[in-house]
Every structure is written in structure tokens, then in C-alpha cells.
Design a protein around this motif. Structure first.
Motif, short mmCIF file in Angstrom:
data_model
loop_
_atom_site.label_atom_id
_atom_site.label_comp_id
_atom_site.label_asym_id
_atom_site.label_seq_id
_atom_site.Cartn_x
_atom_site.Cartn_y
_atom_site.Cartn_z
N MET A 236 -72.62 -35.06 42.03
CA MET A 236 -71.29 -34.82 42.01
C MET A 236 -70.75 -34.76 43.43
O MET A 236 -71.63 -33.84 44.18
CB MET A 236 -70.88 -33.56 41.22
N LEU A 237 -69.59 -35.42 43.80
CA LEU A 237 -69.37 -35.30 45.17
C LEU A 237 -68.78 -34.00 45.43
O LEU A 237 -68.22 -33.57 44.75
CB LEU A 237 -68.19 -36.34 45.33
N THR A 238 -69.29 -33.15 46.70
CA THR A 238 -68.94 -31.99 46.86
C THR A 238 -67.80 -31.95 47.79
O THR A 238 -67.49 -32.95 48.49
CB THR A 238 -70.11 -31.33 47.39
N ARG B 122 -65.88 -30.66 51.14
CA ARG B 122 -66.38 -30.25 52.61
C ARG B 122 -65.77 -29.21 53.06
O ARG B 122 -64.34 -29.06 53.05
CB ARG B 122 -66.17 -31.73 53.46
N ASP C 51 -59.60 -32.34 49.13
CA ASP C 51 -61.14 -32.66 49.25
C ASP C 51 -61.91 -32.16 50.49
O ASP C 51 -63.24 -32.31 50.38
CB ASP C 51 -60.96 -34.42 49.65
N MET D 294 -70.27 -27.61 45.86
CA MET D 294 -70.57 -27.45 47.41
C MET D 294 -71.93 -27.89 47.36
O MET D 294 -72.78 -27.97 46.69
CB MET D 294 -70.32 -25.95 47.80
N ARG D 295 -72.31 -28.51 48.67
CA ARG D 295 -73.56 -28.65 49.17
C ARG D 295 -74.16 -27.54 49.69
O ARG D 295 -73.77 -26.87 50.58
CB ARG D 295 -73.65 -29.61 50.24
#
Lengths: 194, 251
Positions: free
Chosen positions: B1-3, B5, B220, B249-250
Motif C-alpha cells: 500500500m502506498l504510504t 509521507r 498525501d 506509514m513506511r
């Protein structure tokens, strides 16, 4: 080791060169076919618009050189996409190494995809010492559909091929040079390929 | 999933960071390269350098700094401030910047967005919008928020998107420096009416403010300066708190 980055005028390749420097490797920027053929490893980068990048590639006749290469080749981002059969970005044919097509994300998601996403279903020595669901940095509006040559997938809008492999050709949609430690590991793995 | 930033922002003048920075164990807090490396190792997802240099000489020093940052840092970074031409962008990208952020020059000459997007690709063109809410209307401002334009923020943002920007950095001048939270209502309206990523900026004071920028503001990415520089908020704890609140989150 003799590593070259193909310089055909498409985008920012300085950070890629620096990423190899950090691994202790001097990667040379070149558009000279003889230098590219003689290299141990070839990196095929690219950012920007597909049809203008392909035009630059054709102008320098590199579209004829790249498919004949025998050493490990790594296409990055647009570089990977140009190694596919076709792309709807400018409706052009690619170099046809990877048997898949490139299409635009739908408007159900923000386009471009920009940021850190996970890579899964890792299936290649390119991912040695990189764990499933490792984070990589991507920025792109178009994606390659999953096919039998897919060696990593990512979910955004749908599941797409975030890495591809065919013989000596590798492609990654994300930017290993900007993806922290995992990205550096991937570049090291590429350098270690035979 | 796109985290989502988290982006620390560093103000740069003559190749040095200028805002007060309070980091223990950092030999030279004025050195943007050391600071950038520190933020990268703490888990920052991207960095923004805002060049507030006044002279050409200072700008050239910034270019040298960009090169040094690119040599050392393995996460993406954006450079903004005083960029007004194709040549400016070309020099920054060739020095290793991943993205550039344009602001006043885009307002004065909107066609510049098209030109840059076409030449370098939309992925590296961020348009920064400084805005202030005046009598219920969000108005675009110039020169760091001091000069109002006649542009409505939402109209301008739409135009910026259609001209080929890859991302918008939205700073609320009402909130900036207040540490009272981001302009979440305006952010959510922007994020839902556009199809490119929105970076929230201005107003970060607590970790909860970041949570709200994502949950209410639909941002985003979230950008902040002083809360990170003064160590009021540590990035690893912030990202864990956000993750615990269901924001990817990463880590």
C-alpha cells in the motif's frame, strides 16, 4: 567493474550515478554503442514522457543496440516501461523485451503515484537480502501489467508488475537509487549478477 | 500500500540552513548535508530545501549544496525558491535534485508549468501555493504570503493540475507558525477536487495535528520545519503514532 548508465537525454541520472558511487562503483554515463556493448553491467534509466524518450533513443540508434545486449541490463522506471511491448503514453511500441503492455492508472487514485510502496512476491536474485514487503520509492503515472516475467508486484489502483525479468534483462518500476537501504541492496545485487 | 509521507523542510541561504536548529549530537546544525542525512536516517520520507538566497552568488552556493546532498542522501528531495526558468530547473536536476518546486514564477507566468512539465516530466514539477483565508475565501499570495493576488486557491490549483504539475505543496499562511494544526478543511477540499498528490504545510505543532492532516485534511504528505528542527516531535515516534491511527506509514 565496468558499469555504464545509458545517457540518451532522458531525465535526471545524476542521483543514479551517485547511488553507485556510494557502493564504491564508478558508473559511466554514455551514449556510445561500443562502450555500452563492452560494459559488464548496463543501466537503462529514464524519467519523463515515453514517446519523447523513445524518440531520443531512436535518434541515437540505441533502440537497435539495447535489445542485442548480452550482459545484465537494468531498466529503471521509464527505462523498464520502454523495454515492454507497448505503452499507451503517446501510443508507441516499446523494445519488446518484456512481454507486457504499459497503461495509465485510473482516476480512482491520485496520479502520479508518488511515494513509498511495498514490493511483494519477490522472485529473483535481484531481491537477495531484501524482505517481502520492503518499501521502495516510486513516482509514475503508468504501470506494466503482470505477466509470466513478473518478479515483484505492487498494489496501487490494482496489482501491477513492479519488477520484470527476461533472460539478462531486468526492469524495476521504482527508483532503487532513491529507496534507502533496500534500494542500495538491490543495486548491489544487480552488480553481483553474472 | 502506498504510504503517506512525512517531509522535513529546510530553509537554505548561501548553502547553509538558516532556521534555528536544535539537535544534540549534530556537530554542525547549519550544514544541510549533515542535517539531511540525519533526517533520512530517522525515517523522513522526503526532504524539501527552500532556498531563500537573495543573490546570484548565494544561489550558486546552493547549487553546490544540492550536489553534495545528492551525493550522500538516498531518499528523494525537492528544491524550491527563486526558480523561474527552464535553465534554473535544468541546473538543479543536473545537480541531483529529484523535484523542483515553483511558486511566484508560476503565478506570474502560468505557461511555465506546461513548459517544465513537458520538458522534464510532471513527476518532478511541484507547484507551491501559499494561501490565506480572507473573509471566507482562500486567496493565493505571493512573496511568502505578504502580497495577495486575485486568484482563488481552488481555481488556481485546478489550473496548476491541468497545466501539468505533478504535485501541489499547499501552505496556509493563516496556520503557518501558529502550531495550531493544518488548514484541514481547505486541504480536504483541495485533495478531493484534484487528482494529483497534495502536501500539507503550515501549522504543525503536535503529533495529533499530523493525524488530522491525513484523516480530516486527506493530505498525501505533510511537511513541517520547526517541530522537527527543535526536536519537539521526533520522526520515528510520529510515524509510529500515525500508523497506530490507521495511517499507512513506511516504518
Amino acid at each position: 567493474m565496468n558499469v555504464v548508465i545509458i545517457d540518451y537525454g532522458a531525465g535526471n541520472i545524476k542521483s543514479l550515478q551517485f547511488a553507485f558511487n556510494r557502493l564504491g562503483v564508478e558508473a559511466k554515463l554514455t551514449s556510445n554503442p561500443n562502450e555500452i556493448r563492452a560494459a559488464d553491467k548496463v543501466v537503462f534509466p529514464g524519467v519523463g514522457q515515453a514517446s519523447s524518450a523513445m524518440e531520443m533513443l531512436k535518434n541515437s540508434k540505441l533502440d537497435l543496440v539495447i535489445p542485442t545486449l548480452k550482459q545484465p541490463v537494468l531498466g529503471i522506471c521509464l527505462g523498464m516501461q520502454l523495454l515492454c511491448n507497448s505503452t499507451t503514453e503517446g501510443d508507441i511500441n516499446g523494445l519488446g523485451i518484456f512481454n507486457t503492455d504499459v497503461k495509465e492508472f485510473s482516476t480512482a487514485v491520485k496520479v502520479p503515484q508518488m511515494g513509498w510502496n511495498t514490493i511483494t512476491n519477490l522472485k529473483s536474485e535481484l531481491f537477495n537480502n531484501i524482505k517481502e514487503d520492503a518499501f521502495m520509492y516510486s513516482v509514475h503515472s503508468y504501470y506494466a501489467s503482470i505477466n509470466a516475467q513478473t518478479i515483484a508486484t505492487t498494489q496501487y489502483d490494482l496489482d501491477y508488475a513492479s519488477a520484470l525479468k527476461h533472460n539478462n534483462f531486468y526492469g524495476v518500476q521504482f527508483h532503487p537509487e532513491k529507496s534507502g537501504e533496500a534500494g542500495a541492496q538491490l543495486l548491489m545485487n544487480f552488480l553481483a549478477l553474472n | 500500500m502506498l504510504t503517506k509521507r512525512i517531509i522535513p523542510c529546510l530553509d537554505i541561504k548561501n548553502g547553509r540552513t538558516v532556521k534555528g536548529i536544535n539537535f544534540k549530537h549534530l556537530r554542525d546544525a547549519g550544514n544541510p548535508v549533515d542535517l539531511a542525512q540525519r533526517y533520512a536516517s530517522m525515517g523522513a520520507d522526503e526532504l524539501v530545501f527552500l532556498d531563500i538566497s537573495a543573490t546570484l552568488e548565494e544561489r550558486n552556493t546552493t547549487l553546490e549544496m544540492v550536489l553534495k546532498v545528492a551525493e550522500r542522501i538516498n531518499i528523494p528531495f525537492t528544491v524550491g525558491g527563486g526558480i523561474s526558468s527552464v535553465e534554473d530547473v535544468d541546473r538543479l536536476l543536473k545537480s541531483g535534485a529529484d523535484k523542483v518546486s515553483i511558486n511566484s514564477s508560476a503565478i506570474k507566468n502560468p505557461e511555465l508549468i506546461n513548459t517544465l512539465s513537458h520538458k522534464f516530466g510532471k513527476q518532478c514539477i511541484t507547484v507551491a501555493i501559499d494561501a490565506k483565508e480572507i473573509d471566507g475565501e482562500w486567496i493565493v499570495h505571493l512573496a511568502g504570503g505578504s502580497i495577495p493576488t486575485t486568484l482563488n486557491v481552488f481555481d488556481w490549483a485546478k489550473e496548476v493540475e491541468s497545466r501539468g504539475a505533478g504535485e501541489i505543496l499547499f501552505t496556509s499562511m493563516n496556520n503557518d507558525g501558529t502550531k495550531s494544526g493544518f488548514a484541514n478543511v481547505a486541504l480536504a477540499k483541495l485533495s478531493q477536487s484534484l487528482n494529483i498528490p497534495i502536501i500539507a504545510s503550515g501549522g504543525a505543532g503536535t503529533m495529533q495535528h499530523f493525524v488530522e492532516a491525513f484523516t480530516i485534511g486527506k493530505a498525501d504528505a505533510a511537511l513541517a520545519a520547526s517541530v522537527f528542527h527543535f526536536n519537539d516531535i521526533a520522526i520515528p515516534e510520529l510515524k509510529e503514532e500515525l500508523q497506530n491511527n490507521g495511517i499507512p506509514m513506511r516504518l
